[in-house]
Write an enzyme that holds these catalytic residues in place. Sequence first.
Site, PDB file in Angstrom:
ATOM      1  N   TYR A  55     -14.759 -12.743   1.866  1.00 35.21           N
ATOM      2  CA  TYR A  55     -15.233 -11.311   1.499  1.00 35.21           C
ATOM      3  C   TYR A  55     -16.820 -11.030   0.518  1.00 35.21           C
ATOM      4  CZ  TYR A  55     -11.924  -8.073   2.894  1.00 35.21           C
ATOM      5  OH  TYR A  55     -10.878  -6.959   3.745  1.00 35.21           O
ATOM      6  N   ARG A 108      -8.251  11.522  -5.032  1.00 35.98           N
ATOM      7  CA  ARG A 108      -9.472  10.665  -4.222  1.00 35.98           C
ATOM      8  C   ARG A 108     -10.511  11.881  -4.530  1.00 35.98           C
ATOM      9  NH1 ARG A 108     -13.017   7.971  -3.636  1.00 35.98           N
ATOM     10  NH2 ARG A 108     -12.922   6.433  -2.171  1.00 35.98           N
ATOM     11  N   ASP A 114      -7.581  -3.182  -6.324  1.00 38.10           N
ATOM     12  CA  ASP A 114      -7.551  -3.663  -5.370  1.00 38.10           C
ATOM     13  C   ASP A 114      -7.561  -4.962  -5.538  1.00 38.10           C
ATOM     14  OD1 ASP A 114      -8.229  -3.057  -2.698  1.00 38.10           O
ATOM     15  OD2 ASP A 114     -10.070  -4.324  -2.929  1.00 38.10           O
ATOM     16  N   ARG A 124       0.991  -1.241  -0.126  1.00 32.74           N
ATOM     17  CA  ARG A 124      -0.143  -0.106  -0.170  1.00 32.74           C
ATOM     18  C   ARG A 124       0.711   1.164  -0.421  1.00 32.74           C
ATOM     19  NH1 ARG A 124      -5.657  -0.492   1.935  1.00 32.74           N
ATOM     20  NH2 ARG A 124      -6.154  -2.686   1.364  1.00 32.74           N
ATOM     21  N   ARG A 155      -4.041   6.532   0.873  1.00 30.64           N
ATOM     22  CA  ARG A 155      -4.347   7.476   1.352  1.00 30.64           C
ATOM     23  C   ARG A 155      -3.571   8.138   2.318  1.00 30.64           C
ATOM     24  NH1 ARG A 155      -9.184   3.406   3.943  1.00 30.64           N
ATOM     25  NH2 ARG A 155      -7.468   2.386   3.556  1.00 30.64           N
TER      26      ARG A 155
HETATM   27  O1  LIG Z   1      -0.181   1.063  -3.525  1.00 32.03           O
HETATM   28  C1  LIG Z   1      -0.778   0.134  -4.558  1.00 32.03           C
HETATM   29  O2  LIG Z   1      -0.391   0.625  -5.622  1.00 32.03           O
HETATM   30  C2  LIG Z   1      -1.747  -0.904  -4.466  1.00 32.03           C
HETATM   31  C3  LIG Z   1      -1.966  -0.767  -2.202  1.00 32.03           C
HETATM   32  C4  LIG Z   1      -3.279  -1.534  -2.857  1.00 32.03           C
HETATM   33  C5  LIG Z   1      -4.755  -1.440  -2.478  1.00 32.03           C
HETATM   34  N1  LIG Z   1      -5.839  -2.683  -2.071  1.00 32.03           N
HETATM   35  C6  LIG Z   1      -5.082  -3.588  -2.178  1.00 32.03           C
HETATM   36  C7  LIG Z   1      -3.763  -2.789  -2.584  1.00 32.03           C
HETATM   37  C8  LIG Z   1      -2.127  -3.595  -2.834  1.00 32.03           C
HETATM   38  C9  LIG Z   1      -1.364  -3.893  -1.364  1.00 32.03           C
HETATM   39  O3  LIG Z   1      -1.765  -3.784  -0.258  1.00 32.03           O
HETATM   40  O4  LIG Z   1      -0.369  -3.306  -1.394  1.00 32.03           O
HETATM   41  C10 LIG Z   1      -4.229  -5.053  -1.651  1.00 32.03           C
HETATM   42  C11 LIG Z   1      -5.976  -5.440  -0.470  1.00 32.03           C
HETATM   43  N2  LIG Z   1      -7.241  -4.746  -0.263  1.00 32.03           N
HETATM   44  C12 LIG Z   1      -7.730  -5.554   0.369  1.00 32.03           C
HETATM   45  C13 LIG Z   1      -7.083  -6.492   0.699  1.00 32.03           C
HETATM   46  C14 LIG Z   1      -7.200  -6.847   2.031  1.00 32.03           C
HETATM   47  C15 LIG Z   1      -7.583  -6.740   3.295  1.00 32.03           C
HETATM   48  O5  LIG Z   1      -6.921  -5.314   2.815  1.00 32.03           O
HETATM   49  O6  LIG Z   1      -7.943  -7.232   4.513  1.00 32.03           O
HETATM   50  C16 LIG Z   1      -5.423  -6.015   0.300  1.00 32.03           C
HETATM   51  C17 LIG Z   1      -4.540  -7.268   0.782  1.00 32.03           C
HETATM   52  C18 LIG Z   1      -3.493  -5.876   1.492  1.00 32.03           C
HETATM   53  C19 LIG Z   1      -3.724  -6.727   2.366  1.00 32.03           C
HETATM   54  O7  LIG Z   1      -3.624  -7.493   3.480  1.00 32.03           O
HETATM   55  O8  LIG Z   1      -3.702  -4.722   3.298  1.00 32.03           O
HETATM   56  C20 LIG Z   1      -9.535  -5.100   0.857  1.00 32.03           C
HETATM   57  C21 LIG Z   1      -9.764  -3.877   1.120  1.00 32.03           C
HETATM   58  N3  LIG Z   1      -9.772  -2.455   0.177  1.00 32.03           N
HETATM   59  C22 LIG Z   1      -9.558  -1.254   0.566  1.00 32.03           C
HETATM   60  C23 LIG Z   1     -10.479  -1.749   2.125  1.00 32.03           C
HETATM   61  C24 LIG Z   1     -10.994  -0.022   2.840  1.00 32.03           C
HETATM   62  C25 LIG Z   1      -9.242   0.308   3.726  1.00 32.03           C
HETATM   63  O9  LIG Z   1      -9.901   1.498   4.081  1.00 32.03           O
HETATM   64  O10 LIG Z   1      -8.190  -0.499   3.831  1.00 32.03           O
HETATM   65  C26 LIG Z   1     -10.088  -3.172   2.376  1.00 32.03           C
HETATM   66  C27 LIG Z   1     -10.268  -4.041   3.382  1.00 32.03           C
HETATM   67  C28 LIG Z   1      -9.517  -3.783   4.584  1.00 32.03           C
HETATM   68  C29 LIG Z   1     -10.579  -4.558   6.031  1.00 32.03           C
HETATM   69  O11 LIG Z   1     -10.305  -3.803   7.091  1.00 32.03           O
HETATM   70  O12 LIG Z   1     -10.845  -5.801   5.562  1.00 32.03           O
HETATM   71  C30 LIG Z   1      -9.818  -0.459  -0.344  1.00 32.03           C
HETATM   72  C31 LIG Z   1      -8.592   0.321  -0.246  1.00 32.03           C
HETATM   73  N4  LIG Z   1      -7.807  -0.472  -1.302  1.00 32.03           N
HETATM   74  C32 LIG Z   1      -6.893   0.374  -1.812  1.00 32.03           C
HETATM   75  C33 LIG Z   1      -7.106   1.370  -1.390  1.00 32.03           C
HETATM   76  C34 LIG Z   1      -6.007   2.798  -0.598  1.00 32.03           C
HETATM   77  C35 LIG Z   1      -5.216   3.214   0.184  1.00 32.03           C
HETATM   78  O13 LIG Z   1      -5.218   2.097   0.437  1.00 32.03           O
HETATM   79  O14 LIG Z   1      -5.460   4.281   0.356  1.00 32.03           O
HETATM   80  C36 LIG Z   1      -7.910   1.936  -0.967  1.00 32.03           C
HETATM   81  C37 LIG Z   1      -9.026   3.106   0.323  1.00 32.03           C
HETATM   82  C38 LIG Z   1     -10.036   3.567  -0.631  1.00 32.03           C
HETATM   83  C39 LIG Z   1     -10.444   4.387  -0.533  1.00 32.03           C
HETATM   84  O15 LIG Z   1     -10.278   5.366  -1.265  1.00 32.03           O
HETATM   85  O16 LIG Z   1     -11.984   4.861   0.185  1.00 32.03           O
HETATM   86  C40 LIG Z   1      -4.835   0.371  -2.200  1.00 32.03           C
END
Ligand SMILES: O=C(O)CCc1c2[nH]c(c1CC(=O)O)Cc1[nH]c(c(CC(=O)O)c1CCC(=O)O)Cc1[nH]c(c(CC(=O)O)c1CCC(=O)O)Cc1[nH]c(c(CC(=O)O)c1CCC(=O)O)C2
Length: 360
Positions: free
Chosen positions: A157, A43, A79, A30, A34
């Site tokens: 999920y 965003r 994602d 990540r 954000r």
């Molecule tokens: O850096 C990059 O270019 C990619 C970043 C990335 C985002 N999602 C994932 C990645 C890859 C990485 O981690 O490097 C992958 C990912 N999404 C989710 C999961 C599972 C999980 O967290 O349960 C994963 C695997 C990695 C991990 O274990 O963290 C599922 C998920 N996706 C979002 C959320 C909400 C949140 O607030 O984070 C979730 C669930 C979290 C939970 O509590 O269960 C949305 C999301 N995905 C990415 C972003 C960008 C960021 O982190 O800011 C977001 C937020 C969305 C927003 O802007 O509102 C990117």
Amino acid sequence: MTSFPPLKNDLLLRAARCEKVERIPVWAMRQAGRYLPEFREVRSKHDFFTICRTPELACEVTMQPLRRMDLDAAIIFSDILVIPQALGMTVEMKPGKGPTFPGPLLLPEDIKKLNTTPDVTAELGYVFEAITLTRQKLEGKVPLIGFSGAPWTLMAYMIEGQSSSTFSKARAWLYKYPEESKSLLGILTNVIIDYLVGQVKAGAQLLQLFESHAGILGAKTFNEFSLPYLKLIASKVKSKLSDAGHATVPMTVFAKDAHYALEDLVNTDYDVIGLDWTIDPIMASKLASSKGKALQGNLDPAALYGSEESIASLTKAMVKQFGTRGYIANLGHGMYPDMVPEHLKKFVDAVHTCSENSEN
Ligand SMILES: O=C(O)CCc1c2[nH]c(c1CC(=O)O)Cc1[nH]c(c(CC(=O)O)c1CCC(=O)O)Cc1[nH]c(c(CC(=O)O)c1CCC(=O)O)Cc1[nH]c(c(CC(=O)O)c1CCC(=O)O)C2
């Protein structure tokens, strides 16, 4: 096959193959998102999945952290939940609540409502386009990582319909409907394989599979409902690429909180094992090196809330424990939204400073 600018920094790829490196490569899960003001700016104008689905926007936010710090890899902005969308499910990203499925899978009959054999290029071609565009824009500066969620995490999920501390609805399926659970995991596995092969053909140079919710399984349920699918994905992605005359790429598996499964994971076809911060680096290094596997991780992300001095000293201690061969420095999980970019930069710089000119 598209041609891309030659790669100038291949530290990540060499470390993944346990080859000699001049210094340890570092990136952060990540690393886009954000915690960066420039991401929040993008965003504020676009919905989360619009960013994922628009190659120019996905490319722009992928590049943002690289402009601030000396990272050794980019990871495509996307994602894990794009796969349930490709199967026909609606996923909304609600601020403060995270991903929400208005129509989760309640009963095994609901699997029939899914598009179980989607045309992966038609449904997820926007990710492939973003990867190809980003490879061009990177101009060979660093390698580009592609990724996917693993079957169990995606199934969790799809059944739960949102994030959960217990994922009890999803875990209930494993006991109430074990055969139907395996059928759903099989459907997801096939789509993930095609998705990852497509990412490599589009330009991804390393693949990471996120089994983020391995920790809510135990050793027995992991062995039955996660590990066989993880193994199949690694072997099939590699064989499908080879059969298509395409070079294979290193693959990383990150099964968060699956400390009980480390030995099993080291015995799979994955090249790199990602570690969360609960795992002891010395114990993991002994296991991995005996099988010629590389490791990635594992600083507690919360360490980035500490002072710059403490980040530098914790990073140095971590690098010393892992050693320099077959090691990719990273956090033990992704960046949190309220973190300060300067503290990630301190981590990145600390890895470089303490690993440069070290014995390899
Ligand atoms: O850096 C990059 O270019 C990619 C970043 C990335 C985002 N999602 C994932 C990645 C890859 C990485 O981690 O490097 C992958 C990912 N999404 C989710 C999961 C599972 C999980 O967290 O349960 C994963 C695997 C990695 C991990 O274990 O963290 C599922 C998920 N996706 C979002 C959320 C909400 C949140 O607030 O984070 C979730 C669930 C979290 C939970 O509590 O269960 C949305 C999301 N995905 C990415 C972003 C960008 C960021 O982190 O800011 C977001 C937020 C969305 C927003 O802007 O509102 C990117």
